[in-house]
Motif scaffolding. Structure first.
Motif, PDB file in Angstrom:
ATOM      1  N   PRO A   1       9.629 -17.206  -7.596  1.00 60.68           N
ATOM      2  CA  PRO A   1      10.895 -16.462  -6.871  1.00 60.68           C
ATOM      3  C   PRO A   1      10.494 -14.877  -6.291  1.00 60.68           C
ATOM      4  CG  PRO A   1      11.796 -17.269  -9.083  1.00 60.68           C
ATOM      5  CD  PRO A   1      10.158 -17.411  -8.965  1.00 60.68           C
ATOM      6  N   TRP A   2      10.491 -14.899  -4.872  1.00 62.66           N
ATOM      7  CA  TRP A   2       9.985 -13.645  -4.466  1.00 62.66           C
ATOM      8  C   TRP A   2      10.594 -13.333  -3.126  1.00 62.66           C
ATOM      9  CZ3 TRP A   2       7.489  -9.720  -6.703  1.00 62.66           C
ATOM     10  CH2 TRP A   2       6.791  -8.872  -5.803  1.00 62.66           C
ATOM     11  N   PRO A   3      10.991 -12.310  -2.695  1.00 63.76           N
ATOM     12  CA  PRO A   3      10.633 -11.175  -3.496  1.00 63.76           C
ATOM     13  C   PRO A   3      11.669 -10.637  -4.219  1.00 63.76           C
ATOM     14  CG  PRO A   3      11.661 -10.711  -1.065  1.00 63.76           C
ATOM     15  CD  PRO A   3      11.520 -12.147  -1.214  1.00 63.76           C
ATOM     16  N   GLN A   4      11.472  -9.451  -5.013  1.00 67.28           N
ATOM     17  CA  GLN A   4      12.475  -9.012  -6.034  1.00 67.28           C
ATOM     18  C   GLN A   4      13.616  -8.087  -5.112  1.00 67.28           C
ATOM     19  OE1 GLN A   4      11.055  -6.538  -9.219  1.00 67.28           O
ATOM     20  NE2 GLN A   4       9.704  -8.068  -9.862  1.00 67.28           N
ATOM     21  N   PRO A   5      14.686  -7.872  -5.828  1.00 66.97           N
ATOM     22  CA  PRO A   5      15.780  -7.103  -5.173  1.00 66.97           C
ATOM     23  C   PRO A   5      15.274  -5.737  -4.678  1.00 66.97           C
ATOM     24  CG  PRO A   5      16.785  -8.326  -6.952  1.00 66.97           C
ATOM     25  CD  PRO A   5      15.314  -8.534  -6.977  1.00 66.97           C
ATOM     26  N   ALA A   6      15.689  -5.110  -3.678  1.00 63.81           N
ATOM     27  CA  ALA A   6      15.528  -3.709  -3.337  1.00 63.81           C
ATOM     28  C   ALA A   6      16.118  -2.854  -4.153  1.00 63.81           C
ATOM     29  CB  ALA A   6      15.439  -3.512  -1.959  1.00 63.81           C
ATOM     30  N   GLY A   7      15.723  -1.728  -4.256  1.00 57.83           N
ATOM     31  CA  GLY A   7      16.638  -0.491  -5.116  1.00 57.83           C
ATOM     32  C   GLY A   7      15.831   0.593  -5.287  1.00 57.83           C
ATOM     33  N   ASN A   8      16.646   1.723  -5.653  1.00 59.74           N
ATOM     34  CA  ASN A   8      15.930   2.999  -5.359  1.00 59.74           C
ATOM     35  C   ASN A   8      15.186   3.044  -6.912  1.00 59.74           C
ATOM     36  OD1 ASN A   8      16.717   4.304  -3.235  1.00 59.74           O
ATOM     37  ND2 ASN A   8      18.772   4.434  -4.003  1.00 59.74           N
ATOM     38  N   GLN A   9      15.322   2.184  -7.791  1.00 63.86           N
ATOM     39  CA  GLN A   9      14.302   2.441  -8.840  1.00 63.86           C
ATOM     40  C   GLN A   9      13.274   1.208  -8.967  1.00 63.86           C
ATOM     41  OE1 GLN A   9      17.038   2.460 -12.476  1.00 63.86           O
ATOM     42  NE2 GLN A   9      17.236   4.722 -12.241  1.00 63.86           N
ATOM     43  N   SER A  10      13.073   0.520  -7.953  1.00 68.10           N
ATOM     44  CA  SER A  10      12.241  -0.650  -7.663  1.00 68.10           C
ATOM     45  C   SER A  10      11.003  -0.177  -7.843  1.00 68.10           C
ATOM     46  CB  SER A  10      12.516  -1.311  -6.637  1.00 68.10           C
ATOM     47  OG  SER A  10      11.433  -2.331  -6.277  1.00 68.10           O
ATOM     48  N   PRO A  11      10.021  -0.687  -8.359  1.00 70.36           N
ATOM     49  CA  PRO A  11       8.644  -0.291  -8.503  1.00 70.36           C
ATOM     50  C   PRO A  11       7.844  -0.773  -6.875  1.00 70.36           C
ATOM     51  CG  PRO A  11       8.796  -2.513  -9.483  1.00 70.36           C
ATOM     52  CD  PRO A  11      10.066  -1.902  -9.491  1.00 70.36           C
ATOM     53  N   PHE A  12       8.638  -1.345  -6.283  1.00 71.42           N
ATOM     54  CA  PHE A  12       8.198  -1.576  -4.726  1.00 71.42           C
ATOM     55  C   PHE A  12       8.628  -0.580  -3.665  1.00 71.42           C
ATOM     56  CE2 PHE A  12       8.462  -5.588  -7.098  1.00 71.42           C
ATOM     57  CZ  PHE A  12       7.030  -6.029  -7.147  1.00 71.42           C
ATOM     58  N   ARG A  13       9.213   0.370  -4.036  1.00 72.14           N
ATOM     59  CA  ARG A  13       9.701   1.312  -3.108  1.00 72.14           C
ATOM     60  C   ARG A  13       8.797   2.207  -2.783  1.00 72.14           C
ATOM     61  NH1 ARG A  13      10.618   3.370  -8.205  1.00 72.14           N
ATOM     62  NH2 ARG A  13      10.314   5.568  -8.745  1.00 72.14           N
TER      63      ARG A  13
ATOM     64  N   ILE B   1       0.657  -1.385  -0.038  1.00 71.91           N
ATOM     65  CA  ILE B   1       0.112   0.079  -0.111  1.00 71.91           C
ATOM     66  C   ILE B   1       0.701   1.367  -0.147  1.00 71.91           C
ATOM     67  CG2 ILE B   1      -0.273   0.172   2.454  1.00 71.91           C
ATOM     68  CD1 ILE B   1      -3.284   1.010   2.165  1.00 71.91           C
ATOM     69  N   SER B   2       2.099   0.903   0.579  1.00 66.29           N
ATOM     70  CA  SER B   2       2.814   2.411   0.445  1.00 66.29           C
ATOM     71  C   SER B   2       3.260   2.859  -0.928  1.00 66.29           C
ATOM     72  CB  SER B   2       4.244   2.144   1.263  1.00 66.29           C
ATOM     73  OG  SER B   2       4.838   0.999   0.752  1.00 66.29           O
ATOM     74  N   CYS B   3       3.425   1.877  -2.004  1.00 62.08           N
ATOM     75  CA  CYS B   3       3.654   2.430  -3.359  1.00 62.08           C
ATOM     76  C   CYS B   3       2.691   3.292  -3.737  1.00 62.08           C
ATOM     77  CB  CYS B   3       3.867   1.057  -3.900  1.00 62.08           C
ATOM     78  SG  CYS B   3       5.056  -0.324  -3.470  1.00 62.08           S
ATOM     79  N   TRP B   4       1.563   3.297  -3.179  1.00 64.44           N
ATOM     80  CA  TRP B   4       0.434   4.171  -4.166  1.00 64.44           C
ATOM     81  C   TRP B   4       0.115   5.214  -3.447  1.00 64.44           C
ATOM     82  CZ3 TRP B   4      -0.079   2.077  -8.532  1.00 64.44           C
ATOM     83  CH2 TRP B   4       0.150   0.726  -8.753  1.00 64.44           C
ATOM     84  N   MET B   5       0.924   5.922  -2.633  1.00 64.80           N
ATOM     85  CA  MET B   5       0.802   7.234  -1.792  1.00 64.80           C
ATOM     86  C   MET B   5       2.146   7.936  -2.035  1.00 64.80           C
ATOM     87  SD  MET B   5      -0.983   6.553   1.678  1.00 64.80           S
ATOM     88  CE  MET B   5      -0.277   4.738   1.948  1.00 64.80           C
TER      89      MET B   5
END
Length: 508
Positions: A257-269, A182-186
């Motif tokens: 495979p989950w989760p994806q790697p974290a990064g500043n360009q990740s869709p999950f930031r 939910i944090s991705c959408w604010m």
């Protein structure tokens, strides 16, 4: 150069009975005129070249032509309809395409309904040249067997039902990304207003650490190779047996495979998809929002109520209407094979469902489709999306369009002690409680020690009597309070009862 926002294209649906914002870019100081039907509105582009006009409200109809003129240039959009528009947001269960849902091939083949249209917001997590290219190629699509397979299955079933009921075109803006919290959408500003949102920001920053964008990309390349190999195994197995279960796929092909790697360009930031997707279509005129999300946040269930409240405020604010309807899909039942084998039940899904329910009862102009009877063992992506879409449509028909339909399932309204038994009274029975299955399961009782035990239950017209030999003096009761389990109580309209617990309120 005269431009328009990507969400405006041929075949689009515009919201009826609301002023219609249209926006884009031009030379600074240039006069831009937008016309639709008999209406025309002009505006001078700002110093940065941006422009926005507000067309007067229209009744349902079309097809029309929308024309944007500026200087010697003109953009002409054809086959424009006016009707009802909804934005469908969330993660993978909203994202599941029509072709991939239960009976997907049959549903796609029967989807020749050009009055229902959809726009898929381009899925790009950074605002770069590739995102601009994807937006330039995006467009609204009328539903047909050639196009509808790409539409959200939930949104498709919702839109068809509303179109049939209202007799007007229905458009859906699909805006989702599988695995997104939910944090991705604010916005970051909205997240920073609360302790819960700030924690999301800090926790993700710790995952990224000092990782550069180049390091992130290398990790993503390795991850994508692993995922593609897994997906190839899954597709090959499905080619052998189109009806193969996820239980079998997980056993034979391995877990996704989950989760994806974290990064500043990740869709999950945190805040990333808000900037790259939501803001790209706001404030396109809408009737309201559909939202199916929460699976990714089950471990943070305690914060979900505050986060969901903040998200509703954010989106309504972005669209400039604090009363826009917001319809929720409550999480269904789910547990993994590993959890089931280990007899693990964290109750996290139950707690998150409860927050979704509470928000629907305390925030104005919200509704919720109860899905306690849905879900598949060891499959976090249940295939039956028709039930979800139709139950969301009932919420819209009853609470937005004012139709006399039953939209809500039974909800607990009172509990009375009768010796060693409890009598539970329900509202929204549609005249009669009903039970699916040979016995009514899902109820549990606890005494003063707080230890819950399965309870026997019998349903009457508007009440359920529950008891347990192991709990002679019951203090609390709960129903369907589990990640995955039975939920067989319905009303006469076939809608399931709302899961509940009473351990935070006294029994009268």
């Amino acid at each position: 150069m005269l431009t328009k926002a990507a969400v405006f294209s041929d075949h689009m649906v515009l919201q009826r009975r609301r002023a219609i914002p249209v926006w884009g870019g031009a030379e600074p100081g240039e006069t831009v005129t937008v016309s639709l039907s008999a209406a025309a509105v002009s505006r001078t582009a700002d110093a940065d070249g941006s422009w926005r006009v507000l067309l007067p409200a229209q009744e349902a109809g079309g097809p029309y032509t929308l024309t944007i003129r500026g200087g010697r240039e003109a953009i002409v959009l054809h086959d424009v309809l006016v009707g009802e528009v909804w934005l469908a947001g969330g993660q993978s269960n909203m994202e599941m395409a029509l072709r991939d849902c239960k009976n997907g091939k049959r549903e796609v083949a029967a989807s020749d309904c050009p009055q229902v249209r959809f726009y898929n917001v381009p899925k790009r997590a950074v605002l770069d040249a590739e995102q601009a290219r994807m937006e330039a190629e995006s467009c609204w699509q009328p539903c047909s067997p050639a196009t509808s397979g790409d539409m959200s299955a939930v949104a498709y079933f919702f839109a068809r039902r509303v179109a049939e009921s209202q007799g007007v075109p229905v458009g859906v803006i699909d805006c989702y990304w599988g695995g997104a919290s939910i944090s991705c959408w604010m916005s970051r500003e909205q997240l920073e207003k609360s302790r819960a949102g700030q924690t999301y920001i800090e926790d993700y920053a710790a995952l990224v650490g000092g990782k550069t964008d180049e390091e992130y990309q290398r990790e993503m390349d390795a991850y994508n190779a692993e995922w593609e190999a897994w997906d190839a195994r899954v597709q090959a197995r499905r080619a052998q047996d189109p009806h193969v279960t996820w239980e079998t796929l997980n056993q034979e092909c391995g877990v996704c495979p989950w989760p994806q790697p974290a990064g500043n360009q990740s869709p999950f930031r945190p805040a990333g998809l808000y900037a790259c997707m939501v803001r790209r279509v706001a404030p396109y005129a809408l009737r309201g929002f559909l939202y199916y999300q929460g699976e990714e946040d089950e471990a943070r269930h305690a914060d979900y109520g505050a986060m969901l409240h903040a998200l509703i405020d954010q989106w309504r604010g972005d669209w400039g209407d604090c009363e826009l309807p917001f319809l929720l899909a409550q999480l269904p039942m789910y547990c993994s094979r590993e959890e089931y084998a280990a007899h693990q039940d964290s109750k996290h899904w139950a707690a998150l469902r409860d927050w979704q329910w509470k928000i629907s009862r305390t925030v104005q102009n919200t509704g919720i489709a109860i899905l306690a009877d849905c879900g598949e063992f060891d499959n976090i992506h249940p295939l039956d999306k028709k039930t979800v879409g139709l139950r969301l449509a009932l919420q819209a028909l009853a609470k937005v369009y004012g139709e006399p339909v039953v939209a809500d399932g039974p909800r607990l309204r009172a509990v009375q002690r009768e010796g060693s038994r409890l009598s539970l009274r329900f509202a929204d029975t549609a005249g009669q409680l009903t039970v699916k299955g040979d016995t009514l399961e899902g109820f549990e009782l606890a005494g003063a020690d707080g230890a819950y035990h399965p309870a026997r239950a019998e349903a009457g017209t508007d009440s359920v009597t529950v008891w347990s030999d192991e709990v002679p003096a019951p203090e609390t009761v709960r129903y369907a309070w589990t990640n995955y389990g039975p939920a067989g109580l319905y009303n006469a309209a076939g809608l399931p009862a709302v899961p509940f617990r009473t351990d935070r309120q006294p029994i009268s």
